[in-house]
Design an enzyme around this catalytic site. Structure first.
Site, PDB file in Angstrom:
ATOM      1  N   ARG A  73       0.854  -1.184   0.000  1.00 15.06           N
ATOM      2  CA  ARG A  73       0.000   0.000   0.000  1.00 15.06           C
ATOM      3  C   ARG A  73       0.890   1.234   0.000  1.00 15.06           C
ATOM      4  NH1 ARG A  73      -2.384  -3.380   4.097  1.00 15.06           N
ATOM      5  NH2 ARG A  73      -4.517  -4.034   3.569  1.00 15.06           N
TER       6      ARG A  73
ATOM      7  N   LYS B 164      -2.657  -2.107   7.761  1.00 15.51           N
ATOM      8  CA  LYS B 164      -3.840  -1.560   8.419  1.00 15.51           C
ATOM      9  C   LYS B 164      -4.026  -2.213   9.777  1.00 15.51           C
ATOM     10  CE  LYS B 164      -6.579  -0.124   4.416  1.00 15.51           C
ATOM     11  NZ  LYS B 164      -7.870  -0.291   3.708  1.00 15.51           N
TER      12      LYS B 164
ATOM     13  N   HIS C 101      -1.822   2.732  -6.055  1.00 11.13           N
ATOM     14  CA  HIS C 101      -2.650   1.552  -5.811  1.00 11.13           C
ATOM     15  C   HIS C 101      -2.786   0.687  -7.068  1.00 11.13           C
ATOM     16  CE1 HIS C 101      -4.404   0.158  -2.149  1.00 11.13           C
ATOM     17  NE2 HIS C 101      -5.478  -0.300  -2.757  1.00 11.13           N
TER      18      HIS C 101
ATOM     19  N   ARG D 238      -0.278  -1.960  -6.767  1.00 11.36           N
ATOM     20  CA  ARG D 238      -0.721  -3.003  -5.824  1.00 11.36           C
ATOM     21  C   ARG D 238      -1.780  -3.898  -6.483  1.00 11.36           C
ATOM     22  NH1 ARG D 238      -1.499  -4.492  -0.303  1.00 11.36           N
ATOM     23  NH2 ARG D 238      -3.685  -4.650   0.332  1.00 11.36           N
TER      24      ARG D 238
ATOM     25  N   HIS E 100      -4.952  -8.693   3.555  1.00  8.46           N
ATOM     26  CA  HIS E 100      -6.407  -8.550   3.667  1.00  8.46           C
ATOM     27  C   HIS E 100      -6.926  -9.385   4.831  1.00  8.46           C
ATOM     28  CE1 HIS E 100      -6.930  -7.421  -0.863  1.00  8.46           C
ATOM     29  NE2 HIS E 100      -6.621  -6.372  -0.121  1.00  8.46           N
TER      30      HIS E 100
ATOM     31  N   TYR F 126     -10.241  -9.679  -7.305  1.00 10.43           N
ATOM     32  CA  TYR F 126      -9.268  -9.868  -8.377  1.00 10.43           C
ATOM     33  C   TYR F 126      -9.554 -11.111  -9.212  1.00 10.43           C
ATOM     34  CZ  TYR F 126      -6.712  -6.374  -5.743  1.00 10.43           C
ATOM     35  OH  TYR F 126      -6.357  -5.222  -5.095  1.00 10.43           O
TER      36      TYR F 126
END
Length: 310
Positions: free
Chosen positions: A146, A170, A239, A242, A265, A274
């Protein structure tokens, strides 16, 4: 009247929940927008806001052109804020609790194909700062970082010998990621240049010409500049690298769980976006790999196994 509790809530997020400044800023923007609307509508206290008021606010955001996803984020901010107000006994209920955002079409991630990325990343840097830029973009694509993870990297996060990088994602979750050969080479080229720009006390891996940590906006601007200068056929943003990493990894491996871990994730459903990008490839992998779907080649031709009963 309305802004005081917001300030208390933001301090709660920063001090007790340990949320990042960027996350706190996002909550503050969302709640300030809600507070401004309530004030214009004649509301003066959070405790008198009703579910009907929240629905009207959602309708206002919708008319102003916000997507369903953005409205859902505003509602999430409001719900969490009211949870805090309930804890502080400043309100008696949460009016945003059962309100849902309008549905909107799911926006699919934009990716760059492998050939174009190879062309862009194989381009030679023209000056020391472009050596830094190439290093950043190689690393972002190599490890699926990220923007915030790339900007937050420190020197000690990179293990050149082990070919790994340690990132803080995150929710302050740390993960260790592999770094590809090209990215490792780019880092080794950048480090001598970096030492001429930054002081020994500066921990950041990527620094500006002034020697301080490179900002998010600067990284975005430099990637766009690189794309324009090196001949990209679309506007590049961090992004996208990524997204391209995720798509290309899934295309080559078909291993959704592995890609989930690499991206950091929490929910595999986030990674599944994806899978639409190369379903035909996954179908080919299935045909070639599944024992009940495999085909055999004879003299250059293909035919499916048949049970003759003999």
């Amino acid at each position: 009247m309305l802004t005081g509790p917001i300030s208390d809530f933001i301090r709660h997020l920063a001090a007790e929940k340990r949320h990042s400044p960027r996350t706190c800023d996002a909550y503050q923007r969302d709640l300030t927008r809600l507070a401004t609307w309530l004030w214009q509508e004649g509301g003066g206290e959070w405790r008198v806001v009703s579910g009907h008021d929240v629905r009207r606010y959602v309708a206002t955001l919708n008319r102003e052109g916000l997507s369903g996803r953005s409205i859902a984020r505003h509602l999430s901010s409001a719900r969490r804020f009211y949870q805090f107000l309930l804890r502080e006994r400043l309100v008696t209920d949460n009016p945003a609790l059962d309100i849902r955002a309008p549905k909107s079409g799911r926006r699919l991630p934009r990716v760059t194909d492998v050939d174009q990325l190879n062309h862009l990343l194989d381009a030679s840097p023209d000056d020391p700062l472009e050596m830094r830029d190439l290093c950043m973009f190689e690393l972002m694509y190599s490890s699926g970082l990220r923007l915030s993870e790339l900007a937050g990297l420190n020197l000690d996060a990179v293990d050149l010998k082990g070919g790994e990088v340690r990132v803080l994602g995150k929710g302050s979750k740390e993960r260790v990621l592999p770094v590809g050969r090209k990215a490792l080479k780019a880092i080794r080229c950048w480090l001598p240049v970096r030492s001429g720009l930054a002081s020994e006390q500066e921990p950041a891996l990527f620094v500006s010409r002034r020697g301080d940590r490179l900002s998010h906006r600067s990284i975005q601007s430099r990637l766009n500049r690189w794309g324009l200068k090196k001949g990209a056929d679309q506007k590049l943003h961090p992004h996208m690298l990524r997204h391209s990493f995720a798509s290309h990894m899934l295309e080559s491996s078909g291993d959704l769980r592995a890609v989930q871990e690499l991206l950091g994730h929490a929910d595999i459903a986030t990674t599944q976006v994806y899978t639409h990008l190369d379903f035909q490839h996954l179908a080919r992998v299935y045909d070639q790999s599944h024992p009940r779907a495999r085909r055999h080649r004879y003299d250059g031709s293909e035919r499916k196994e048949m049970n003759t009963g003999e």
